[in-house]
Scaffold this motif. Structure first.
Motif, PDB file in Angstrom:
ATOM      1  N   UNK A 239       0.828  -1.206   0.000  1.00 12.76           N
ATOM      2  CA  UNK A 239       0.000   0.000   0.000  1.00 12.76           C
ATOM      3  C   UNK A 239       0.864   1.258   0.000  1.00 12.76           C
ATOM      4  N   UNK A 240       2.003   1.202   0.705  1.00 15.59           N
ATOM      5  CA  UNK A 240       2.926   2.338   0.694  1.00 15.59           C
ATOM      6  C   UNK A 240       3.464   2.576  -0.701  1.00 15.59           C
ATOM      7  N   UNK A 241       3.909   1.522  -1.376  1.00 12.91           N
ATOM      8  CA  UNK A 241       4.444   1.682  -2.733  1.00 12.91           C
ATOM      9  C   UNK A 241       3.374   2.204  -3.688  1.00 12.91           C
ATOM     10  N   UNK A 242       2.141   1.746  -3.504  1.00 14.82           N
ATOM     11  CA  UNK A 242       1.049   2.222  -4.351  1.00 14.82           C
ATOM     12  C   UNK A 242       0.795   3.710  -4.124  1.00 14.82           C
ATOM     13  N   UNK A 243       0.795   4.141  -2.869  1.00 17.14           N
ATOM     14  CA  UNK A 243       0.563   5.554  -2.551  1.00 17.14           C
ATOM     15  C   UNK A 243       1.705   6.431  -3.051  1.00 17.14           C
ATOM     16  N   UNK A 244       2.931   5.944  -2.869  1.00 16.45           N
ATOM     17  CA  UNK A 244       4.104   6.731  -3.246  1.00 16.45           C
ATOM     18  C   UNK A 244       4.210   6.896  -4.761  1.00 16.45           C
ATOM     19  N   UNK A 245       3.791   5.892  -5.517  1.00 18.95           N
ATOM     20  CA  UNK A 245       3.973   5.890  -6.966  1.00 18.95           C
ATOM     21  C   UNK A 245       3.334   7.097  -7.646  1.00 18.95           C
ATOM     22  N   UNK A 246       2.275   7.626  -7.068  1.00 16.56           N
ATOM     23  CA  UNK A 246       1.581   8.754  -7.715  1.00 16.56           C
ATOM     24  C   UNK A 246       2.426  10.024  -7.693  1.00 16.56           C
ATOM     25  N   UNK A 247       3.493  10.041  -6.881  1.00 15.44           N
ATOM     26  CA  UNK A 247       4.388  11.200  -6.836  1.00 15.44           C
ATOM     27  C   UNK A 247       5.499  11.108  -7.888  1.00 15.44           C
ATOM     28  N   UNK A 248       5.530  10.011  -8.652  1.00 14.40           N
ATOM     29  CA  UNK A 248       6.505   9.797  -9.735  1.00 14.40           C
ATOM     30  C   UNK A 248       7.963   9.810  -9.266  1.00 14.40           C
ATOM     31  N   UNK A 249       8.287   9.232  -8.122  1.00 15.23           N
ATOM     32  CA  UNK A 249       9.698   9.195  -7.719  1.00 15.23           C
ATOM     33  C   UNK A 249      10.444   8.105  -8.491  1.00 15.23           C
ATOM     34  N   UNK A 250      11.670   8.393  -8.886  1.00 19.35           N
ATOM     35  CA  UNK A 250      12.457   7.361  -9.535  1.00 19.35           C
ATOM     36  C   UNK A 250      12.732   6.201  -8.601  1.00 19.35           C
ATOM     37  N   UNK A 251      12.991   6.507  -7.325  1.00 14.33           N
ATOM     38  CA  UNK A 251      13.268   5.481  -6.325  1.00 14.33           C
ATOM     39  C   UNK A 251      12.442   5.753  -5.077  1.00 14.33           C
ATOM     40  N   UNK A 252      12.099   4.681  -4.376  1.00 13.78           N
ATOM     41  CA  UNK A 252      11.450   4.767  -3.071  1.00 13.78           C
ATOM     42  C   UNK A 252      12.350   4.038  -2.082  1.00 13.78           C
ATOM     43  N   UNK A 253      12.820   4.759  -1.072  1.00 15.39           N
ATOM     44  CA  UNK A 253      13.846   4.232  -0.172  1.00 15.39           C
ATOM     45  C   UNK A 253      13.268   4.046   1.229  1.00 15.39           C
ATOM     46  N   UNK A 254      13.303   2.806   1.710  1.00 11.88           N
ATOM     47  CA  UNK A 254      12.908   2.507   3.089  1.00 11.88           C
ATOM     48  C   UNK A 254      14.151   2.628   3.959  1.00 11.88           C
TER      49      UNK A 254
END
Length: 352
Positions: A239-254
């Motif tokens: 769900x976090x990755x789905x929410x974050x994707x709408x911001x168009x980040x190249x990378x998502x870092x935990x």
């Protein structure tokens, strides 16, 4: 302590590769998917080191999936990212750090007998930073002598103070982590001019507007999610990755909050990355740093320095007294903290 001479970065190989990549980035505007496959196929063909082969084989396998979310990511980058930014940051990581730099790291480890990280994290303190700036400059020059060309910058405030440091090292790649609330419009304008910088925006209520402004400036950016282990189940999720994707980040870092802390849910990140459902690349900061380091050399280390310049060992909560960049050269710190358990001569020859 003597370090191997000669410049591994500025040579004919790098110039030829950069020329080829620049041409493909121009063509990417017309057919980003085909150009990306061509780049990966060509890179794999000419790869010689273990890291390059592993990376490009994985990329090639991913791109065989026509439904991959990464095709959407590639198309978005081609349409909204500055080409010089993609080229400079990509070359600094891909060639300077993970090709020529990795070769230098293996040579130093073999001959000097201590482990060298492929990247170093600086946990800077805004109040102490002016007094530490010269030490950081020296640290980076020493780092390049050892083969380190990628740096993680984690300020506790005033990220603009770090921009001159980034600007002074154009052959290095930097990831700068900061809250959106700390990134003023003037800061974003100045950061957009630094092609060797990726801005990582903390995912909070202000992240959406900050990412919109970065996208408007065609700046390379990602988002990061700091968390404590008790929060891992809620943060590290689909769900976090789905929410974050709408911001168009190249990378998502935990990012677990303790430097070098092991991540219990690392398998989730690996699976999400391989499943390719989201148009953002998920990373686990400390675990993926460790993973890359284990490919470059067999004894992986994670290295961070706090706001006073003291070394943090992986998985510890207290800095190492007596191992500070204000008091010792970087090579001496690494030799004291991370001696190699066995000779690297044979391994270094195999991986080069």
């Amino acid at each position: 302590m003597g370090i191997i001479g000669s410049d591994p970065i500025h040579n004919v190989n790098r110039t030829l590769i950069e020329t080829f990549v620049r041409q493909k980035l121009k063509e990417m505007q017309e057919d980003p998917d085909r150009c990306t496959r061509t780049l990966v196929d060509m890179a794999l063909h000419f790869s010689t080191g273990r890291f390059q082969k592993d990376f490009f084989q994985a990329a090639q396998t991913m791109l065989e999936n026509e439904d991959s979310g990464y095709y959407e990511l590639i198309q978005d980058a081609a349409a909204h990212m500055d080409q010089e930014h993609l080229l400079t940051f990509g070359m600094n990581v891909g060639y300077n750090s993970c090709t020529a730099g990795a070769k230098r790291i293996r040579e130093v480890e073999a001959r000097q007998g201590f482990n060298v990280p492929w990247t170093v994290t600086l946990l800077t303190d805004s109040q102490r930073y002016p007094a530490m700036e010269r030490a950081y400059q020296s640290l980076m020059e020493q780092g390049k002598e050892l083969g380190i060309y990628t740096w993680m910058l984690c300020p506790n405030g005033k990220p603009e103070a770090l921009l001159p440091l980034v600007e002074s090292q154009p052959d290095c790649a930097f990831v700068l982590f900061s809250d959106a609330g700390q990134m003023s419009s003037s800061f974003l304008n100045r950061a957009a001019e630094l092609k060797n910088l990726l801005l990582a925006v903390k995912y909070d209520d202000q992240a959406e507007e900050c990412c919109r402004q970065l996208r408007q400036r065609q700046t390379l950016y990602g988002v990061y999610l700091p968390y404590r282990q008790a929060e891992a189940e809620q943060v590290v999720s689909e769900s976090t990755l789905q929410d974050v994707s709408v911001l168009h980040p190249g990378v998502t870092i935990f990012m677990p909050l303790e430097p070098g802390e092991r991540m219990a849910d690392y398998q989730f990140v690996l699976t999400a990355r391989n499943d390719q459902k989201y148009c953002t690349l998920p990373f686990a900061l400390w675990e993926d740093i460790r993973r890359v380091d284990s490919i470059i050399s067999d004894e992986a280390v994670v290295v961070a320095f706090d706001g006073e310049g003291r070394l943090f060992r992986s998985g510890t909560t207290q800095p190492c007294e007596g191992l500070s960049i204000r008091e010792k050269p970087l090579a001496d710190i690494l030799a004291a903290a991370f001696p190699r358990r066995h000779s690297q001569e044979q391994t270094g020859e195999q991986n080069s």
